[in-house]
Write a protein that holds these residues in place. Structure first.
Motif, PDB file in Angstrom:
ATOM      1  N   LYS A   1      -3.525 -21.025   5.357  1.00  0.00           N
ATOM      2  CA  LYS A   1      -3.153 -20.861   3.948  1.00  0.00           C
ATOM      3  C   LYS A   1      -2.830 -19.379   3.712  1.00  0.00           C
ATOM      4  N   ILE A   2      -1.628 -19.150   3.212  1.00  0.00           N
ATOM      5  CA  ILE A   2      -1.161 -17.780   2.974  1.00  0.00           C
ATOM      6  C   ILE A   2      -0.793 -17.630   1.503  1.00  0.00           C
ATOM      7  N   LEU A   3      -1.175 -16.507   0.943  1.00  0.00           N
ATOM      8  CA  LEU A   3      -0.881 -16.258  -0.475  1.00  0.00           C
ATOM      9  C   LEU A   3       0.053 -15.063  -0.625  1.00  0.00           C
ATOM     10  N   ILE A   4       0.971 -15.174  -1.554  1.00  0.00           N
ATOM     11  CA  ILE A   4       1.805 -14.018  -1.886  1.00  0.00           C
ATOM     12  C   ILE A   4       1.362 -13.542  -3.267  1.00  0.00           C
ATOM     13  N   ILE A   5       0.910 -12.305  -3.321  1.00  0.00           N
ATOM     14  CA  ILE A   5       0.460 -11.795  -4.618  1.00  0.00           C
ATOM     15  C   ILE A   5       1.039 -10.402  -4.894  1.00  0.00           C
ATOM     16  N   GLY A   6       0.939 -10.016  -6.144  1.00  0.00           N
ATOM     17  CA  GLY A   6       1.487  -8.744  -6.575  1.00  0.00           C
ATOM     18  C   GLY A   6       1.976  -8.921  -7.998  1.00  0.00           C
ATOM     19  N   ASN A   7       2.394  -7.824  -8.604  1.00  0.00           N
ATOM     20  CA  ASN A   7       2.836  -7.883 -10.000  1.00  0.00           C
ATOM     21  C   ASN A   7       3.998  -8.857 -10.199  1.00  0.00           C
ATOM     22  N   SER A   8       4.173  -9.229 -11.425  1.00  0.00           N
ATOM     23  CA  SER A   8       5.287 -10.072 -11.815  1.00  0.00           C
ATOM     24  C   SER A   8       6.607  -9.356 -11.515  1.00  0.00           C
TER      25      SER A   8
ATOM     26  N   TYR B   1     -12.481 -11.741  -3.788  1.00  0.00           N
ATOM     27  CA  TYR B   1     -12.450 -13.202  -3.880  1.00  0.00           C
ATOM     28  C   TYR B   1     -12.126 -13.933  -2.593  1.00  0.00           C
ATOM     29  N   SER B   2     -11.696 -13.219  -1.573  1.00  0.00           N
ATOM     30  CA  SER B   2     -11.271 -13.971  -0.395  1.00  0.00           C
ATOM     31  C   SER B   2     -12.253 -13.821   0.753  1.00  0.00           C
ATOM     32  N   TRP B   3     -11.981 -14.590   1.738  1.00  0.00           N
ATOM     33  CA  TRP B   3     -12.747 -14.611   2.971  1.00  0.00           C
ATOM     34  C   TRP B   3     -12.709 -13.221   3.601  1.00  0.00           C
ATOM     35  N   ASP B   4     -13.843 -12.785   4.152  1.00  0.00           N
ATOM     36  CA  ASP B   4     -13.916 -11.426   4.709  1.00  0.00           C
ATOM     37  C   ASP B   4     -12.890 -11.169   5.806  1.00  0.00           C
ATOM     38  N   ASN B   5     -12.571 -12.219   6.548  1.00  0.00           N
ATOM     39  CA  ASN B   5     -11.639 -12.037   7.661  1.00  0.00           C
ATOM     40  C   ASN B   5     -10.183 -12.237   7.286  1.00  0.00           C
ATOM     41  N   ALA B   6      -9.908 -12.429   6.028  1.00  0.00           N
ATOM     42  CA  ALA B   6      -8.517 -12.623   5.603  1.00  0.00           C
ATOM     43  C   ALA B   6      -7.707 -11.364   5.946  1.00  0.00           C
ATOM     44  N   GLN B   7      -6.496 -11.572   6.389  1.00  0.00           N
ATOM     45  CA  GLN B   7      -5.624 -10.469   6.799  1.00  0.00           C
ATOM     46  C   GLN B   7      -4.574 -10.206   5.721  1.00  0.00           C
ATOM     47  N   VAL B   8      -4.225  -8.934   5.558  1.00  0.00           N
ATOM     48  CA  VAL B   8      -3.299  -8.567   4.487  1.00  0.00           C
ATOM     49  C   VAL B   8      -2.156  -7.712   5.036  1.00  0.00           C
ATOM     50  N   LEU B   9      -0.949  -8.022   4.627  1.00  0.00           N
ATOM     51  CA  LEU B   9       0.206  -7.166   4.917  1.00  0.00           C
ATOM     52  C   LEU B   9       0.727  -6.631   3.598  1.00  0.00           C
ATOM     53  N   LEU B  10       0.984  -5.332   3.557  1.00  0.00           N
ATOM     54  CA  LEU B  10       1.568  -4.748   2.356  1.00  0.00           C
ATOM     55  C   LEU B  10       3.090  -4.746   2.510  1.00  0.00           C
ATOM     56  N   VAL B  11       3.784  -5.264   1.515  1.00  0.00           N
ATOM     57  CA  VAL B  11       5.241  -5.348   1.590  1.00  0.00           C
ATOM     58  C   VAL B  11       5.881  -4.664   0.377  1.00  0.00           C
ATOM     59  N   GLY B  12       6.737  -3.695   0.665  1.00  0.00           N
ATOM     60  CA  GLY B  12       7.544  -3.068  -0.378  1.00  0.00           C
ATOM     61  C   GLY B  12       8.872  -3.809  -0.412  1.00  0.00           C
ATOM     62  N   ASN B  13       9.055  -4.643  -1.417  1.00  0.00           N
ATOM     63  CA  ASN B  13      10.267  -5.475  -1.478  1.00  0.00           C
ATOM     64  C   ASN B  13      11.406  -4.742  -2.202  1.00  0.00           C
ATOM     65  N   LYS B  14      12.588  -5.297  -2.118  1.00  0.00           N
ATOM     66  CA  LYS B  14      13.823  -4.790  -2.738  1.00  0.00           C
ATOM     67  C   LYS B  14      14.314  -3.516  -2.063  1.00  0.00           C
ATOM     68  N   CYS B  15      14.120  -3.416  -0.752  1.00  0.00           N
ATOM     69  CA  CYS B  15      14.564  -2.209  -0.057  1.00  0.00           C
ATOM     70  C   CYS B  15      16.087  -2.132   0.028  1.00  0.00           C
ATOM     71  N   ASP B  16      16.763  -3.168  -0.457  1.00  0.00           N
ATOM     72  CA  ASP B  16      18.232  -3.091  -0.565  1.00  0.00           C
ATOM     73  C   ASP B  16      18.665  -2.174  -1.714  1.00  0.00           C
ATOM     74  N   MET B  17      17.735  -1.890  -2.635  1.00  0.00           N
ATOM     75  CA  MET B  17      18.088  -1.086  -3.816  1.00  0.00           C
ATOM     76  C   MET B  17      17.736   0.388  -3.604  1.00  0.00           C
TER      77      MET B  17
ATOM     78  N   GLN C   1      -8.991  -7.269  -5.662  1.00  0.00           N
ATOM     79  CA  GLN C   1      -9.130  -8.707  -5.951  1.00  0.00           C
ATOM     80  C   GLN C   1      -9.238  -9.506  -4.663  1.00  0.00           C
ATOM     81  N   ILE C   2      -8.379  -9.173  -3.714  1.00  0.00           N
ATOM     82  CA  ILE C   2      -8.413  -9.896  -2.433  1.00  0.00           C
ATOM     83  C   ILE C   2      -9.784  -9.725  -1.795  1.00  0.00           C
ATOM     84  N   LYS C   3     -10.242  -8.468  -1.773  1.00  0.00           N
ATOM     85  CA  LYS C   3     -11.525  -8.204  -1.106  1.00  0.00           C
ATOM     86  C   LYS C   3     -12.680  -8.873  -1.834  1.00  0.00           C
TER      87      LYS C   3
END
Ligand code: GDP
Ligand code: MG
Length: 220
Positions: free
Chosen positions: A24-31, A123-139, A119-121
């Motif tokens: 199960k993978i979640l995508i989170i971040g601001n609107s 509410y989630s499982w201790d072993n959950a893995q996180v990748l930080l993604v800076g989106n819209k790098c086309d702009m 929030q992730i730390k």
């Protein structure tokens, strides 16, 4: 019978033998950072959409192959609750991986990364893995968050880092595949060392006495 590996890291449905693990993978971040676009770009037409109207959450399923393992990804996307920070703790339950996204043209979304990480730390499982993604790098012309700042924050939080574009299809597949690989690496590590954080994890899948001992030879 489900093995301990399955119990810890995913479910093996007896009715569907077409995969070895389910994550199960979640995508989170601001609107508006591009979470839904990112998911659509990745899932393309080979997905199974489902809409959980009662909680306003959407997920798609995609099966991928990594190192001879068929891995079924259940990728969840919020339906706007992130705007009000009203994501329920149930959403986080059982998640093994997170794509924490900001928009490189939006400072506020970058400033919110720390909060999302907390929030992730929390509410989630201790072993959950996180990748930080800076989106819209086309702009590039409208960029306000440099790659360097993104990388530094990722280092600080202990996450891997990608810049991506859902629009131009840059690093989308790579992000998901890297996240799956990181989950698999963690899984092998934990099984090899019998990490107590796994069995004692809050909200993580739990082992029961009836189950077989963990496989030590996970090649995932
Ligand atoms: P969400 O609220 O995080 O789910 O964001 P959406 O996926 O709804 O996207 C918000 C807006 O950003 C939409 O207008 C998208 O078309 C746009 N968008 C999303 N990803 C990208 C991207 O990689 N590049 C550009 N230029 N626009 C994007
Ligand atoms: Mg959305």
């Amino acid at each position: 019978m489900a093995s301990a590996t399955d119990a810890r890291y995913g479910q093996k449905e007896s009715s569907d033998q077409n995969f070895d693990y389910m994550f199960k993978i979640l995508i989170i971040g601001n609107s508006s950072v591009g979470k839904t676009s990112f998911l659509f770009r990745y899932a393309d037409d080979s997905f199974t959409p489902a809409f959980v109207s009662t909680v306003g959450i959407d997920f798609k399923v995609k099966t991928i192959y990594r190192q001879d393992k068929r891995i079924k990804l259940q990728i969840w996307d919020t339906a706007g609750q992130e705007r009000y920070r009203t994501i329920t703790t149930a959403y986080y339950r059982g998640a093994m991986g997170f794509i924490l996204m900001y928009d490189i043209t939006n400072e506020e979304s970058f400033n919110a990364v720390q909060d999302w990480s907390t929030q992730i730390k929390t509410y989630s499982w201790d072993n959950a893995q996180v990748l930080l993604v800076g989106n819209k790098c086309d702009m590039e012309d409208e960029r306000v968050v440099s790659s360097e700042r993104g990388r530094q924050l990722a280092d600080h939080l202990g996450f891997e880092f990608f810049e991506a574009s859902a629009k131009d299809n840059i690093n989308v597949k790579q992000t998901f595949e890297r996240l799956v690989d990181v989950i698999c690496e963690k899984m092998s590590e934990s099984l090899a060392t019998a990490d107590p954080a796994v069995t004692g994890a809050k909200q993580g899948p739990q082992l029961s006495d009836q189950q077989a001992p963990p496989h030590q030879d996970c090649a995932c």
